[in-house]
Design a protein around this motif. Structure first.
Motif, short mmCIF file in Angstrom:
data_model
loop_
_atom_site.label_atom_id
_atom_site.label_comp_id
_atom_site.label_asym_id
_atom_site.label_seq_id
_atom_site.Cartn_x
_atom_site.Cartn_y
_atom_site.Cartn_z
N ARG A 25 -6.56 0.03 -1.99
CA ARG A 25 -6.11 -0.55 -3.26
C ARG A 25 -7.33 -0.79 -4.15
N ARG A 26 -7.18 -0.37 -5.40
CA ARG A 26 -8.27 -0.53 -6.37
C ARG A 26 -7.67 -1.10 -7.65
N GLN A 27 -8.18 -2.26 -8.05
CA GLN A 27 -7.67 -2.95 -9.24
C GLN A 27 -6.16 -3.17 -9.16
N GLY A 28 -5.71 -3.53 -7.96
CA GLY A 28 -4.31 -3.87 -7.77
C GLY A 28 -3.38 -2.70 -7.58
N GLN A 29 -3.89 -1.45 -7.59
CA GLN A 29 -3.05 -0.28 -7.46
C GLN A 29 -3.38 0.48 -6.17
N ALA A 30 -2.35 0.90 -5.44
CA ALA A 30 -2.54 1.68 -4.22
C ALA A 30 -2.85 3.13 -4.60
N LEU A 31 -3.96 3.69 -4.07
CA LEU A 31 -4.33 5.07 -4.34
C LEU A 31 -3.57 6.00 -3.40
N GLU A 32 -3.27 7.20 -3.89
CA GLU A 32 -2.58 8.19 -3.09
C GLU A 32 -3.50 9.38 -2.85
N GLY A 33 -3.03 10.27 -1.98
CA GLY A 33 -3.78 11.49 -1.70
C GLY A 33 -4.68 11.31 -0.48
N VAL A 34 -5.48 12.33 -0.21
CA VAL A 34 -6.40 12.30 0.92
C VAL A 34 -7.56 11.38 0.56
N TYR A 64 0.82 -1.22 0.00
CA TYR A 64 0.00 0.00 0.00
C TYR A 64 0.85 1.27 0.00
N ARG A 65 2.16 1.11 -0.23
CA ARG A 65 3.10 2.23 -0.29
C ARG A 65 3.06 3.05 0.99
N LEU A 66 2.80 2.38 2.07
CA LEU A 66 2.69 3.07 3.36
C LEU A 66 4.06 3.51 3.87
N ASN A 67 5.09 2.71 3.58
CA ASN A 67 6.41 3.04 4.13
C ASN A 67 6.96 4.35 3.57
N GLU A 68 6.41 4.82 2.45
CA GLU A 68 6.84 6.11 1.91
C GLU A 68 6.18 7.28 2.64
N VAL A 98 -10.20 10.38 2.58
CA VAL A 98 -11.42 10.40 3.40
C VAL A 98 -12.68 10.60 2.57
N ASP A 99 -12.57 11.25 1.40
CA ASP A 99 -13.75 11.50 0.57
C ASP A 99 -13.86 10.52 -0.59
N GLU A 100 -13.00 9.51 -0.62
CA GLU A 100 -13.02 8.53 -1.71
C GLU A 100 -14.17 7.55 -1.49
N LYS A 101 -15.03 7.40 -2.52
CA LYS A 101 -16.14 6.46 -2.42
C LYS A 101 -15.65 5.05 -2.71
N LEU A 102 -16.07 4.12 -1.88
CA LEU A 102 -15.61 2.74 -2.00
C LEU A 102 -16.33 2.01 -3.12
N LYS A 103 -15.59 1.07 -3.74
CA LYS A 103 -16.17 0.19 -4.75
C LYS A 103 -16.09 -1.25 -4.24
N ALA A 104 -16.88 -2.12 -4.80
CA ALA A 104 -17.01 -3.48 -4.29
C ALA A 104 -15.70 -4.26 -4.33
N SER A 105 -14.82 -3.92 -5.28
CA SER A 105 -13.57 -4.67 -5.43
C SER A 105 -12.42 -4.08 -4.62
N ASP A 106 -12.68 -2.99 -3.87
CA ASP A 106 -11.61 -2.33 -3.12
C ASP A 106 -11.16 -3.18 -1.93
N THR A 107 -9.90 -2.99 -1.58
CA THR A 107 -9.40 -3.53 -0.30
C THR A 107 -8.80 -2.38 0.49
N LEU A 108 -9.03 -2.44 1.80
CA LEU A 108 -8.55 -1.39 2.69
C LEU A 108 -7.43 -1.92 3.57
N LEU A 109 -6.51 -1.04 3.94
CA LEU A 109 -5.49 -1.36 4.93
C LEU A 109 -5.82 -0.56 6.18
N VAL A 110 -6.06 -1.27 7.28
CA VAL A 110 -6.41 -0.60 8.52
C VAL A 110 -5.30 -0.81 9.54
N ALA A 111 -5.15 0.18 10.42
CA ALA A 111 -4.10 0.15 11.43
C ALA A 111 -4.71 0.43 12.79
N GLY A 112 -4.16 -0.22 13.81
CA GLY A 112 -4.63 0.01 15.18
C GLY A 112 -4.15 -1.10 16.09
#
Length: 609
Positions: free
Chosen positions: A358-367, A223-227, A369-383
């Motif tokens: 991640r959408r269609q195998g690609q990690a999305l960048e930017g803010v 998810y390119r989180l380390n950057e 919070v306003d991105e609408k989810l699609k059925a094929s999306d995967t999320l990375l959660v932390a806690g």
């Protein structure tokens, strides 16, 4: 050679042959020995089963429990973190530090206990650095054996030889008499293992194992989180000080998503998971995920009163025992597609932060919070790990695809770590002082771990590796059988009679070789008991000082490198390293010869003949 001795030697040869073949399992062979040995008539059933009450067997069982207590309280993994931090990505540096740490600790306490404690540490470090455990397990065992050559109290054979010298009217050895030779052998061992590690992994070993589980580092890279990871400290003049996160809107206005907070409290640093109600304090260090590494945020940091802090490693790796990551998908029946991440309310509802999409195998960048989810999306959660586990129960809207390998390192009793250290310190203190026998010291530590709730009874029983205990119990009766049938005495007479006219160094080499060979079949303590009088008598017959001869026997008694059954230390790493009997033979025999050479050269220099 009497018939009883022939029976015992035949049974011993049969057991060793089965060990070499590898079928059946070693603990099954040990049980066969326990059944067959009384049939020879040399030992009765009670003598054969005496190993079940042997103090060393109880000690090893107790040390398994203590090792698990250190794992459950997170101490073992913190030690692994220290090794990883110091070694970086260098396997060479890791091996050197590991052998030095094990040898140093083993010089003042039971080497078996040290190795038992370090096994889970090494397995965790190997998983994190993606190193085959076989490349580290045998160096771990060899360092434990070498630790017995560093001080007088490091191993019982040293004390046995010392006591025999005193009984002969001699001064015996000082506490650090072994140290110069032991340090030379330790340096030799480290160098040898740096060369031999390439031969420790057999082709095909572990091929049938499951594919390795994703790690925190894998998920962060996916998810390119380390950057985007940053550590920011709240200055005393910061407008964020004493403010609640929900009111600050840092993610929407500045692209800064606060994952957790490091807060210094008294003598330790607490890790607080960020929630909407988290109030920031001056001096807090924020672990944040910025919207994009391309965004210039230096001006925002200054305006917000935040000071960038160094980050040598991913903060998820540094806090892997408390702070986790998980990949989450949306099942077909989920009602969430079409909603934004802001509308999901992950932080308020689930105490988790969405740090990647991640959408269609690609990690999305930017803010996001306003991105609408699609059925094929995967999320990375932390806690916190407990909140990630709780999310697994919400299968209607979320599907936790996989948990990283580090989830196995979560310490269920992490807050009890100081009590576990206290229990360990009590055990070491009792062992070093000699106030009580080692087995009593270990049992006292087990009781303390239970009293402090560092470990429960169910976990304690599961922690004991019963096949290892059965193997040791099955081999112990051979010591008494060989003594009663005259097998050991026959070998000793051959040494004295055949080498009486040889030079002193050749006799030292022969003493070392005979002691090491006898130690293959009986305990090193029993070997020292048998060989120490022979060494002293041989020296007196030659008109030489008994000290170098006695020292040679003590060193050889600890040189149990040649087979996995020559020492409990080797037996402990047999399973975790996925070794076979022959692996110890091909690596241990050459090293034993090198140790013999070093001993024969150095001992007469330090203890003149």
């Amino acid at each position: 050679m009497n018939p009883d001795l022939l029976w015992v030697l035949g049974l011993l040869a049969g057991a060793v042959t089965l060990f070499v073949i590898g079928r059946p399992r070693m603990d099954v062979v040990a049980l066969l020995v326990l059944v067959a040995l009384p049939l020879t008539g040399v030992l009765d059933l009670q003598q054969t089963l005496a190993g079940f009450s042997d103090a060393n067997v109880i000690l090893i069982a107790a040390l398994f429990v203590i090792g698990d207590g250190l794992v459950r309280t997170g101490i073992a993994y913190r030690l692994g973190d220290w090794l990883v931090a110091k070694a970086g990505s260098s396997e060479t540096r890791l091996l050197i530090l590991l052998m030095l740490a094990v040898a140093g600790l083993g010089s003042v306490m039971s080497s078996t206990g040290v190795v038992a404690i370090f096994i889970p540490v090494v397995l965790g470090v190997a998983a994190r650095l993606r190193i085959a455990p076989a490349r580290l397990m045998m160096p771990l065992a060899f360092a434990g054996l070498i630790s017995g050559m560093l001080t007088l109290v490091a191993t019982p054979p040293n004390l046995v030889v010392h006591a025999e010298l005193r009984r002969a009217g001699l001064d015996g050895f000082g506490f650090f008499a072994f140290t110069p030779i032991g340090l030379a052998i330790l340096g030799l061992g480290i160098g040898y293992m740096l060369l031999a590690r390439r031969w420790l992994v057999r082709k095909g070993a572990g091929d049938a194992a499951e594919p390795p589980r994703l790690t925190l580092a894998d998920l962060a890279e996916r998810y390119r989180l380390n950057e985007r990871e940053r550590r920011l400290q709240v200055r005393a003049d910061s407008p964020l000080a004493n403010q609640v996160l929900n009111e600050l809107q840092l993610r929407r206005d500045h692209g800064i998503n606060v994952i957790a907070v490091e807060r210094r409290q008294r003598l330790r640093t607490l890790l607080l998971m960020a929630s909407g109600n988290t109030q920031l304090e001056p001096g807090d260090v924020l672990l944040v995920d910025i919207a994009s590494p391309a965004i210039g945020l230096l001006g925002s940091y200054q305006a917000l009163g935040l000071e960038p802090m160094p980050l040598a490693h991913s903060y998820f790796s540094l806090h892997a025992h408390e702070l986790g990551l998980a990949e989450v998908a949306l099942p077909p029946e989920s009602q969430l597609p079409g909603k934004t991440i802001q509308e999901l309310g992950f932080r308020s509802r689930h105490k988790l932060n969405v740090v990647g999409l991640r959408r269609q195998g690609q990690a999305l960048e930017g803010v996001l919070v306003d991105e609408k989810l699609k059925a094929s999306d995967t999320l990375l959660v932390a806690g916190a790990w407990r909140d990630i586990h709780r999310l697994q129960g919400l299968s209607r809207d979320f599907l936790v695809l996989s948990l990283p390998a580090e989830v196995a390192e979560v310490a269920p009793a992490a807050r009890k770590a100081p009590y576990a250290l206290l229990s360990l310190a009590v055990m070491v203190g009792l062992m070093v002082s000699g106030l009580v026998p080692n087995v009593q010291a270990a049992l006292i530590a087990c009781l303390l771990l239970g009293a402090f709730r560092c470990i429960d009874l169910d976990s304690a029983y599961r922690a004991i590796h019963w096949p290892t205990l059965i193997l040791i119990v099955g081999m112990l009766p051979f010591a008494q059988a060989l003594q009663q049938t005259g097998g050991v005495e026959l070998a000793v007479q051959g040494l004295v009679g055949g080498l009486g006219d040889a030079g002193p160094r050749l006799i030292l080499a022969s003493l070392f070789a005979l002691t090491a060979v006898i130690g293959l079949f009986i305990s090193n303590t029993a070997t020292a008991v048998l060989m120490a009088p022979v060494a002293i008598a041989t020296a007196q017959a030659l008109g030489a000082s008994p000290l170098p001869f006695a020292m040679t026997v003590a060193l050889a008694a600890s040189a149990a490198f040649m087979t996995p059954i020559s020492s409990p230390v080797n037996t402990l790493v047999l399973g975790p390293g996925q070794y076979r009997f022959g692996d110890f033979v091909r690596i241990g025999v050459p090293f034993t010869l090198l140790v013999m050479l070093v001993s024969v050269l150095l001992v007469p220099l330090i203890f003149p003949l």
